[in-house]
Scaffold this motif. Structure first.
Motif, PDB file in Angstrom:
ATOM      1  N   UNK A 274       0.861  -1.181   0.000  1.00 30.84           N
ATOM      2  CA  UNK A 274       0.000   0.000   0.000  1.00 30.84           C
ATOM      3  C   UNK A 274       0.896   1.229   0.000  1.00 30.84           C
ATOM      4  N   UNK A 275       0.645   2.125  -0.946  1.00 32.87           N
ATOM      5  CA  UNK A 275       1.462   3.327  -1.072  1.00 32.87           C
ATOM      6  C   UNK A 275       0.599   4.567  -0.884  1.00 32.87           C
ATOM      7  N   UNK A 276       1.165   5.533  -0.192  1.00 31.74           N
ATOM      8  CA  UNK A 276       0.530   6.831  -0.034  1.00 31.74           C
ATOM      9  C   UNK A 276       1.501   7.895  -0.544  1.00 31.74           C
ATOM     10  N   UNK A 277       1.079   8.623  -1.557  1.00 30.38           N
ATOM     11  CA  UNK A 277       1.941   9.633  -2.186  1.00 30.38           C
ATOM     12  C   UNK A 277       3.258   9.028  -2.636  1.00 30.38           C
ATOM     13  N   UNK A 278       3.194   7.799  -3.148  1.00 29.59           N
ATOM     14  CA  UNK A 278       4.387   7.142  -3.672  1.00 29.59           C
ATOM     15  C   UNK A 278       5.255   6.482  -2.626  1.00 29.59           C
ATOM     16  N   UNK A 279       4.878   6.574  -1.357  1.00 29.98           N
ATOM     17  CA  UNK A 279       5.671   5.991  -0.275  1.00 29.98           C
ATOM     18  C   UNK A 279       4.961   4.736   0.243  1.00 29.98           C
ATOM     19  N   UNK A 280       5.701   3.644   0.369  1.00 31.75           N
ATOM     20  CA  UNK A 280       5.121   2.406   0.866  1.00 31.75           C
ATOM     21  C   UNK A 280       4.845   2.513   2.356  1.00 31.75           C
ATOM     22  N   UNK A 281       3.580   2.297   2.735  1.00 27.60           N
ATOM     23  CA  UNK A 281       3.186   2.397   4.140  1.00 27.60           C
ATOM     24  C   UNK A 281       2.779   1.048   4.717  1.00 27.60           C
ATOM     25  N   UNK A 282       2.635   0.042   3.863  1.00 21.87           N
ATOM     26  CA  UNK A 282       2.285  -1.293   4.347  1.00 21.87           C
ATOM     27  C   UNK A 282       2.705  -2.326   3.310  1.00 21.87           C
ATOM     28  N   UNK A 283       3.165  -3.465   3.807  1.00 19.24           N
ATOM     29  CA  UNK A 283       3.503  -4.598   2.943  1.00 19.24           C
ATOM     30  C   UNK A 283       2.726  -5.801   3.448  1.00 19.24           C
ATOM     31  N   UNK A 284       2.044  -6.484   2.537  1.00 24.76           N
ATOM     32  CA  UNK A 284       1.184  -7.601   2.928  1.00 24.76           C
ATOM     33  C   UNK A 284       1.666  -8.888   2.273  1.00 24.76           C
ATOM     34  N   UNK A 285       1.828  -9.910   3.098  1.00 24.62           N
ATOM     35  CA  UNK A 285       2.203 -11.238   2.628  1.00 24.62           C
ATOM     36  C   UNK A 285       1.041 -12.181   2.900  1.00 24.62           C
ATOM     37  N   UNK A 286       0.930 -13.231   2.075  1.00 22.25           N
ATOM     38  CA  UNK A 286      -0.210 -14.147   2.164  1.00 22.25           C
ATOM     39  C   UNK A 286       0.264 -15.599   2.216  1.00 22.25           C
ATOM     40  N   UNK A 287      -0.483 -16.408   2.952  1.00 23.78           N
ATOM     41  CA  UNK A 287      -0.305 -17.853   2.916  1.00 23.78           C
ATOM     42  C   UNK A 287      -1.585 -18.453   2.365  1.00 23.78           C
ATOM     43  N   UNK A 288      -1.452 -19.314   1.347  1.00 18.21           N
ATOM     44  CA  UNK A 288      -2.625 -19.835   0.654  1.00 18.21           C
ATOM     45  C   UNK A 288      -2.519 -21.331   0.442  1.00 18.21           C
ATOM     46  N   UNK A 289      -3.655 -21.973   0.404  1.00 17.95           N
ATOM     47  CA  UNK A 289      -3.754 -23.373   0.003  1.00 17.95           C
ATOM     48  C   UNK A 289      -5.209 -23.655  -0.301  1.00 17.95           C
ATOM     49  N   UNK A 290      -5.446 -24.667  -1.136  1.00 14.71           N
ATOM     50  CA  UNK A 290      -6.807 -25.039  -1.521  1.00 14.71           C
ATOM     51  C   UNK A 290      -7.589 -23.848  -2.067  1.00 14.71           C
ATOM     52  N   UNK A 291      -6.868 -22.980  -2.820  1.00 12.77           N
ATOM     53  CA  UNK A 291      -7.486 -21.814  -3.461  1.00 12.77           C
ATOM     54  C   UNK A 291      -8.166 -20.884  -2.461  1.00 12.77           C
TER      55      UNK A 291
END
Length: 311
Positions: A274-291
């Motif tokens: 997530x970027x605000x005014x071009x600056x990254x303010x959050x990074x999100x990682x995901x764990x997935x299985x079985x769609x």
């Protein structure tokens, strides 16, 4: 100190030159990041390891059979000490603690690179042993388990060498690694192929942007957990949010109206920033299985986002 067969500096003597010693930097950084879950702390460990090497007398260096093995042993011991103190620090940490996320080398923006360090994104190899899901499981291990497991199962060090670092017998180190493997087997099932993961992340982004709670619920596993890490520096949920309905409502009640969501590689897997005014303010990682998405980790602590921001 025993020789280690896979040490890059194998066969070279300490008097072969500083370049032979410095060539170990990337391997040491990879090791320390996996042990500590923090690139900042990993780099500090590497600097301290080299400082201890430089503090040796010429005679002491000459007596070292393998500089690479010596450096690994020292770095491992420093990490083991830090892991012990980290548990105390994290008890005082505001909210949940999540490992520091890493961008893909082609997406690395910021720089902590000094004149002798090269491209910072080159310093950590992004493979399955550095995914956010893997690092989170490592966080649940005891310091000794983590060191024994990472050194043996990831870096293929023999238990005899690991025993010198952990301060236990080779048999005890074997048991530590075995215990760590049981923890991993108890974790959620394996990830989906890359294209399926990318599709799930894209669908999540679109549903979040549309504030479509039903679409979000369809993408989430019933027991999904969303964890935020603000470190007390920015606003984040202090405890994990659990359950598909609750997680979907959490996100739809916080629409990304003031930020731009961008699909990026996070620790080698598809993620979002997530970027605000071009600056990254959050990074999100995901764990997935079985769609379905089983876990979401959102790092908002700006001290952990330096690799994602300019400057």
């Amino acid at each position: 100190m025993t020789n280690h067969p896979s040490a890059p500096g194998e066969g070279g003597r300490p008097d072969a030159g500083l370049s032979a010693i410095m060539s170990e930097r990337r391997r040491l950084t990879n090791l320390a990041y996996r042990l500590l879950g923090s690139l900042t702390e990993a780099e500090d460990v590497v600097q301290e390891t080299y400082a201890r090497w430089c503090a040796l007398s010429p005679g002491q260096r000459e007596a070292v059979d393998s500089p690479g093995a010596w450096l690994t042993t020292v770095a491992g011991r420093i990490c083991l000490d830090l892991l012990g103190s980290a548990r105390v620090r994290r008890e005082r940490y505001v909210g949940e603690w999540i490992p520091e996320p890493l961008p893909d080398r082609t997406e690395w923006i910021g720089g902590r690179s000094g004149p002798d360090m090269g491209d910072p994104a080159d310093r950590v190899t992004l493979d399955e042993s550095v995914t956010m899901a893997f690092l989170v499981v490592l966080e649940a291990m005891t310091p000794a388990e983590r060191v024994a497991f990472v050194l043996h199962d990831v870096f293929r060090y023999p238990f005899g060498d690991i025993a010198e670092i952990v301060g236990r017998s080779p048999a005890a180190c074997r048991q530590l690694a075995s215990s760590a493997r049981r923890r991993l087997r108890a974790s959620p099932p394996g990830e989906r192929p890359a294209d399926r993961r990318s599709g799930l992340v894209r669908a999540f982004r679109r549903a979040w942007e549309a504030r479509d709670i039903d679409a979000l619920v369809e993408l989430l596993a019933p027991d999904v957990t969303a964890t935020g890490d603000g470190g007390g520096l920015v606003t984040a949920a202090l405890r994990p949010v659990e359950g598909a309905e609750q997680v979907a409502r959490f996100f739809t009640e916080r629409p990304p109206a003031e930020v731009t969501l961008v699909e990026r590689t996070v620790n080698g897997h598809p993620g979002l920033i997530a970027q605000r005014d071009g600056v990254t303010v959050s990074v999100m990682a995901f764990e997935m299985s079985d769609d379905r998405i089983h876990h979401i980790w959102a790092v908002l602590n700006p001290e952990k986002l330096r690799a994602w921001t300019t400057g």
